[in-house]
Structure formats: C-alpha cells, structure tokens
Design a protein around this motif. Structure first.
Motif, PDB file in Angstrom:
ATOM      1  N   ARG A 192      33.181   6.960  26.937  1.00 13.08           N
ATOM      2  CA  ARG A 192      31.933   7.057  26.655  1.00 13.08           C
ATOM      3  C   ARG A 192      32.171   6.305  25.783  1.00 13.08           C
ATOM      4  O   ARG A 192      31.296   5.155  25.239  1.00 13.08           O
ATOM      5  CB  ARG A 192      31.547   8.216  26.244  1.00 13.08           C
ATOM      6  CG  ARG A 192      30.098   8.019  25.281  1.00 13.08           C
ATOM      7  CD  ARG A 192      30.346   9.403  24.885  1.00 13.08           C
ATOM      8  NE  ARG A 192      31.010  10.192  23.648  1.00 13.08           N
ATOM      9  CZ  ARG A 192      31.347  10.542  23.398  1.00 13.08           C
ATOM     10  NH1 ARG A 192      31.098  12.208  23.860  1.00 13.08           N
ATOM     11  NH2 ARG A 192      32.575  11.397  22.825  1.00 13.08           N
ATOM     12  N   ARG A 193      33.559   5.955  24.733  1.00 13.07           N
ATOM     13  CA  ARG A 193      33.630   5.103  23.669  1.00 13.07           C
ATOM     14  C   ARG A 193      33.522   3.528  24.365  1.00 13.07           C
ATOM     15  O   ARG A 193      33.277   1.958  23.228  1.00 13.07           O
ATOM     16  CB  ARG A 193      35.019   5.160  22.592  1.00 13.07           C
ATOM     17  CG  ARG A 193      35.881   4.642  22.069  1.00 13.07           C
ATOM     18  CD  ARG A 193      34.341   4.782  21.343  1.00 13.07           C
ATOM     19  NE  ARG A 193      34.938   3.368  19.436  1.00 13.07           N
ATOM     20  CZ  ARG A 193      33.724   2.733  19.020  1.00 13.07           C
ATOM     21  NH1 ARG A 193      32.424   2.929  19.882  1.00 13.07           N
ATOM     22  NH2 ARG A 193      33.978   2.166  18.454  1.00 13.07           N
ATOM     23  N   ALA A 194      34.099   2.708  25.025  1.00 16.16           N
ATOM     24  CA  ALA A 194      34.242   2.317  25.308  1.00 16.16           C
ATOM     25  C   ALA A 194      32.917   1.787  25.725  1.00 16.16           C
ATOM     26  O   ALA A 194      32.465  -0.068  26.015  1.00 16.16           O
ATOM     27  CB  ALA A 194      35.003   1.649  26.656  1.00 16.16           C
ATOM     28  N   ALA A 195      31.727   3.001  26.410  1.00 12.15           N
ATOM     29  CA  ALA A 195      30.928   1.936  26.863  1.00 12.15           C
ATOM     30  C   ALA A 195      29.803   1.682  25.625  1.00 12.15           C
ATOM     31  O   ALA A 195      29.206   1.000  25.663  1.00 12.15           O
ATOM     32  CB  ALA A 195      29.433   3.324  27.904  1.00 12.15           C
ATOM     33  N   ALA A 248      33.619  -2.649  30.389  1.00  9.65           N
ATOM     34  CA  ALA A 248      33.358  -2.072  31.203  1.00  9.65           C
ATOM     35  C   ALA A 248      34.860  -1.045  31.277  1.00  9.65           C
ATOM     36  O   ALA A 248      35.530  -1.750  31.021  1.00  9.65           O
ATOM     37  CB  ALA A 248      33.389  -2.554  32.564  1.00  9.65           C
ATOM     38  N   CYS A 249      35.255   0.038  31.980  1.00 11.25           N
ATOM     39  CA  CYS A 249      36.480   0.843  31.376  1.00 11.25           C
ATOM     40  C   CYS A 249      36.528   1.719  32.426  1.00 11.25           C
ATOM     41  O   CYS A 249      35.419   2.580  32.880  1.00 11.25           O
ATOM     42  CB  CYS A 249      36.425   1.462  29.890  1.00 11.25           C
ATOM     43  SG  CYS A 249      37.441   2.460  29.869  1.00 11.25           S
ATOM     44  N   GLU A 250      37.935   2.152  33.510  1.00  5.30           N
ATOM     45  CA  GLU A 250      38.109   3.159  33.706  1.00  5.30           C
ATOM     46  C   GLU A 250      39.461   4.025  33.612  1.00  5.30           C
ATOM     47  O   GLU A 250      40.558   3.044  32.264  1.00  5.30           O
ATOM     48  CB  GLU A 250      39.110   2.184  35.457  1.00  5.30           C
ATOM     49  CG  GLU A 250      37.413   1.966  35.959  1.00  5.30           C
ATOM     50  CD  GLU A 250      37.799   1.082  37.123  1.00  5.30           C
ATOM     51  OE1 GLU A 250      38.649   1.446  38.119  1.00  5.30           O
ATOM     52  OE2 GLU A 250      37.098   0.761  37.678  1.00  5.30           O
ATOM     53  N   ALA A 251      39.754   4.804  33.521  1.00  4.02           N
ATOM     54  CA  ALA A 251      40.339   5.591  32.790  1.00  4.02           C
ATOM     55  C   ALA A 251      41.189   6.833  34.317  1.00  4.02           C
ATOM     56  O   ALA A 251      40.422   7.766  34.603  1.00  4.02           O
ATOM     57  CB  ALA A 251      40.141   6.567  31.307  1.00  4.02           C
ATOM     58  N   GLN A 252      41.953   6.877  34.355  1.00  2.00           N
ATOM     59  CA  GLN A 252      42.914   7.771  35.221  1.00  2.00           C
ATOM     60  C   GLN A 252      44.186   8.145  34.425  1.00  2.00           C
ATOM     61  O   GLN A 252      45.195   7.680  34.135  1.00  2.00           O
ATOM     62  CB  GLN A 252      42.967   6.585  36.930  1.00  2.00           C
ATOM     63  CG  GLN A 252      43.950   5.562  37.132  1.00  2.00           C
ATOM     64  CD  GLN A 252      44.122   4.957  37.779  1.00  2.00           C
ATOM     65  OE1 GLN A 252      43.266   4.853  38.504  1.00  2.00           O
ATOM     66  NE2 GLN A 252      45.242   4.949  38.811  1.00  2.00           N
ATOM     67  N   ALA A 283      35.000  -8.642  26.150  1.00  6.56           N
ATOM     68  CA  ALA A 283      34.726  -9.700  24.726  1.00  6.56           C
ATOM     69  C   ALA A 283      36.625  -9.035  24.504  1.00  6.56           C
ATOM     70  O   ALA A 283      36.542  -8.091  23.707  1.00  6.56           O
ATOM     71  CB  ALA A 283      33.603  -9.353  24.672  1.00  6.56           C
ATOM     72  N   ALA A 284      36.809  -9.692  23.937  1.00 14.03           N
ATOM     73  CA  ALA A 284      38.219  -9.413  23.434  1.00 14.03           C
ATOM     74  C   ALA A 284      38.173  -8.664  22.189  1.00 14.03           C
ATOM     75  O   ALA A 284      39.083  -8.131  22.238  1.00 14.03           O
ATOM     76  CB  ALA A 284      39.299 -10.570  22.763  1.00 14.03           C
ATOM     77  N   ALA A 285      37.534  -8.723  21.062  1.00 18.45           N
ATOM     78  CA  ALA A 285      36.879  -8.377  20.443  1.00 18.45           C
ATOM     79  C   ALA A 285      37.017  -7.007  20.486  1.00 18.45           C
ATOM     80  O   ALA A 285      37.399  -5.562  19.547  1.00 18.45           O
ATOM     81  CB  ALA A 285      35.966  -8.708  19.072  1.00 18.45           C
ATOM     82  N   ASP A 286      36.294  -6.151  21.760  1.00 20.15           N
ATOM     83  CA  ASP A 286      35.800  -5.136  22.250  1.00 20.15           C
ATOM     84  C   ASP A 286      36.859  -4.349  22.465  1.00 20.15           C
ATOM     85  O   ASP A 286      36.846  -3.376  22.441  1.00 20.15           O
ATOM     86  CB  ASP A 286      34.831  -5.333  22.457  1.00 20.15           C
ATOM     87  CG  ASP A 286      33.070  -5.975  22.002  1.00 20.15           C
ATOM     88  OD1 ASP A 286      32.808  -5.332  20.649  1.00 20.15           O
ATOM     89  OD2 ASP A 286      32.195  -6.397  22.995  1.00 20.15           O
ATOM     90  N   VAL A 287      37.474  -5.124  23.258  1.00 22.59           N
ATOM     91  CA  VAL A 287      39.022  -4.654  24.006  1.00 22.59           C
ATOM     92  C   VAL A 287      39.183  -4.089  22.503  1.00 22.59           C
ATOM     93  O   VAL A 287      40.396  -2.845  22.702  1.00 22.59           O
ATOM     94  CB  VAL A 287      39.507  -5.467  24.864  1.00 22.59           C
ATOM     95  CG1 VAL A 287      41.023  -4.357  25.186  1.00 22.59           C
ATOM     96  CG2 VAL A 287      38.595  -5.813  26.337  1.00 22.59           C
TER      97      VAL A 287
END
Length: 70
Positions: free
Chosen positions: A16-19, A24-28, A42-46
C-alpha cells in the motif's frame, strides 16, 4: 529485511505504501522468516520506500533492511 513481520499486515502495508509512492511492488514471506520486497519505479520513490521500511513505522518489528538495486 529481517525481523518478526508475519501476521501483522506487513506485506499489505508495504505494498500500500509503495502504491502511494507510485511504485510497482511485491512483498512475499520467505521460508527463513524474512520478507522479500521487490519495488520498481523512480529511484527517489524506491529510496522513499526503503526509508519508510527503516523508519520503525511499519507493522511488525523490522530489525534490518538490505536494499539492493537491480
């Protein structure tokens, strides 16, 4: 990422925070108890997501974050 994060909504909160950051994000969950988070954008967002993961504001107890660009 290291720490006790299962069962506390960690993966949901992380994606949710990534969105919110436009990522685009996956957590497993991994068999060894760690969580693998893969984020694309974008690097700044990551970087902002990694900062959030290290901030102590996440659900669960995160004791370490290893960030590696790919």
């Amino acid at each position: 990422m290291h720490g006790h994060v299962q069962g506390v909504g960690f993966r949901y909160a992380t994606t949710r925070r990534a969105a919110e950051l436009g990522l685009a994000c996956e957590a497993q969950n991994l068999p060894d108890g760690t969580v693998l988070v893969t984020a694309r954008g974008a690097a700044a967002d990551v970087d902002a997501l990694v900062d959030w993961l290290r901030s102590g504001r996440t659900p669960g107890r995160v004791t370490g974050v290893d960030a590696q660009p790919v």
